[in-house]
Design a protein around this motif. Sequence first.
Motif, PDB file in Angstrom:
ATOM      1  N   HIS A 104       0.837  -1.206   0.000  1.00 26.63           N
ATOM      2  CA  HIS A 104       0.000   0.000   0.000  1.00 26.63           C
ATOM      3  C   HIS A 104       0.876   1.262   0.000  1.00 26.63           C
ATOM      4  O   HIS A 104       1.996   1.269   0.524  1.00 26.63           O
ATOM      5  CB  HIS A 104      -0.951   0.012   1.211  1.00 26.63           C
ATOM      6  CG  HIS A 104      -1.950   1.116   1.117  1.00 26.63           C
ATOM      7  ND1 HIS A 104      -1.763   2.341   1.717  1.00 26.63           N
ATOM      8  CD2 HIS A 104      -3.124   1.202   0.428  1.00 26.63           C
ATOM      9  CE1 HIS A 104      -2.798   3.125   1.413  1.00 26.63           C
ATOM     10  NE2 HIS A 104      -3.634   2.465   0.643  1.00 26.63           N
TER      11      HIS A 104
ATOM     12  N   SER B 123     -12.036   4.265  -1.644  1.00 24.94           N
ATOM     13  CA  SER B 123     -12.080   5.727  -1.705  1.00 24.94           C
ATOM     14  C   SER B 123     -12.087   6.211  -3.152  1.00 24.94           C
ATOM     15  O   SER B 123     -12.503   7.324  -3.437  1.00 24.94           O
ATOM     16  CB  SER B 123     -10.895   6.328  -0.952  1.00 24.94           C
ATOM     17  OG  SER B 123      -9.698   5.925  -1.552  1.00 24.94           O
TER      18      SER B 123
ATOM     19  N   HIS C 199      -7.428  13.526   0.759  1.00 30.29           N
ATOM     20  CA  HIS C 199      -8.101  12.223   0.667  1.00 30.29           C
ATOM     21  C   HIS C 199      -9.543  12.383   1.145  1.00 30.29           C
ATOM     22  O   HIS C 199      -9.801  13.157   2.076  1.00 30.29           O
ATOM     23  CB  HIS C 199      -7.336  11.222   1.549  1.00 30.29           C
ATOM     24  CG  HIS C 199      -7.705   9.804   1.291  1.00 30.29           C
ATOM     25  ND1 HIS C 199      -8.787   9.208   1.889  1.00 30.29           N
ATOM     26  CD2 HIS C 199      -7.136   8.871   0.489  1.00 30.29           C
ATOM     27  CE1 HIS C 199      -8.859   7.946   1.462  1.00 30.29           C
ATOM     28  NE2 HIS C 199      -7.875   7.716   0.618  1.00 30.29           N
TER      29      HIS C 199
ATOM     30  N   THR D 200      -5.431   7.614  -2.696  1.00 32.39           N
ATOM     31  CA  THR D 200      -3.972   7.815  -2.672  1.00 32.39           C
ATOM     32  C   THR D 200      -3.380   7.743  -4.085  1.00 32.39           C
ATOM     33  O   THR D 200      -2.626   8.628  -4.489  1.00 32.39           O
ATOM     34  CB  THR D 200      -3.298   6.784  -1.745  1.00 32.39           C
ATOM     35  OG1 THR D 200      -3.699   5.465  -2.123  1.00 32.39           O
ATOM     36  CG2 THR D 200      -3.657   7.032  -0.296  1.00 32.39           C
TER      37      THR D 200
HETATM   38  P1  13P Z   1      -6.729   4.358  -0.594  1.00 31.27           P
HETATM   39  O1  13P Z   1      -5.311   3.950  -0.771  1.00 31.27           O
HETATM   40  O2  13P Z   1      -7.652   3.376  -1.210  1.00 31.27           O
HETATM   41  O3  13P Z   1      -6.965   5.750  -1.040  1.00 31.27           O
HETATM   42  O4  13P Z   1      -7.082   4.267   0.950  1.00 31.27           O
HETATM   43  C1  13P Z   1      -6.494   4.969   1.943  1.00 31.27           C
HETATM   44  C2  13P Z   1      -6.539   4.300   3.222  1.00 31.27           C
HETATM   45  O5  13P Z   1      -6.658   4.889   4.230  1.00 31.27           O
HETATM   46  C3  13P Z   1      -6.365   2.885   3.263  1.00 31.27           C
HETATM   47  O6  13P Z   1      -6.458   2.510   4.545  1.00 31.27           O
END
Ligand code: 13P
Length: 306
Positions: free
Chosen positions: A28, A133, A201, A218
């Motif tokens: 991630h 998101s 975000h 993100t």
């Molecule tokens: P994304 O990477 O899907 O935007 O999510 C952010 C997040 O907080 C994941 O825990």
Amino acid sequence: MATTSDQQKLVEEIRQLKKEQNAILLVHNYQPDEIQDIADITGDSLELSRAAVTKDGDVIVFCGVDFMAETAAILSPRKAVLLPVGDACCPMAEMIRVDELRLAKKAHPDAAVVCYVNSSAGIKAESDICCTSSNAVKVVNAVEQDEVIFVPDKNLGRYAQRFTKKKVLPWEGFCYVHDRITPEQIREAREAYPDAVLLVHPECRPEVIDLADHVASTSGIIREVCSSKAHEFIIGTEVGILHRLNKECPQKNCYPLSDAALCHNMKKNRLELVRDSLVNLSPRVTVEKTVADRARNAIERMLAIP
Ligand code: 13P
Ligand code: SF4
């Protein structure tokens, strides 16, 4: 503290173990820099969920938090999914229990349940459709019902409400990393960098969203910065994203909106733990079949939306 040569040794060991185990490393965007650097894929929740299905391999090493690894295990039950930090959780995902959701469904029998992917497998199993998101607005608009119980993130639910005629009933959960970003911090950052574009975000509060130039996941933030003609950016999300931004668009200047925007669970990971997980094929994440089968419906419905 590991020296550079210790790190290089670990990276080499991981590379070798990955070959032996036919493993892929999904990472991630908030993970520590050195973990991002050894990734097969670095991405947001949606990209990593898709990669769990499409990438070949017998083993997935999921460098993220538990709900992400669970989602991968649900989608790819034949692959062994490892979470190097066995207790890496998302506090927001723990802000709703299955019995509470069942009560809300009874109270609103005509509403669809949309669950943010930051939720347990049990919550996904009780939901009609999942979202991340990057597709929350699309998903809310795609359900048939006019009323939507949105769990567990109140901020993402309120964000989706801006772009739909449906009535969104947001749960009261939140991400502590994003929820504590304030309009005051934005005013200070705008003063320090008056020419910068501000990206946040959608887990941020509505009053923060109101002040942003762009709102995105993100990876959406990374795409926006890399494709923008502007040169300076204020980034309103967890600071781990800055590593990818600096690597992928080194000619742009990116400043964190808040240095305190740190997800402690994401930051627990280390190269040693990744190596150990591959040696021991543990900690392994599994989801009980009856729960997984129902949760998979909610996730696959989301993945079917282009
Ligand atoms: P994304 O990477 O899907 O935007 O999510 C952010 C997040 O907080 C994941 O825990
Ligand atoms: Fe959960 Fe927030 Fe950490 Fe994402 S950043 S894993 S939503 S606590």
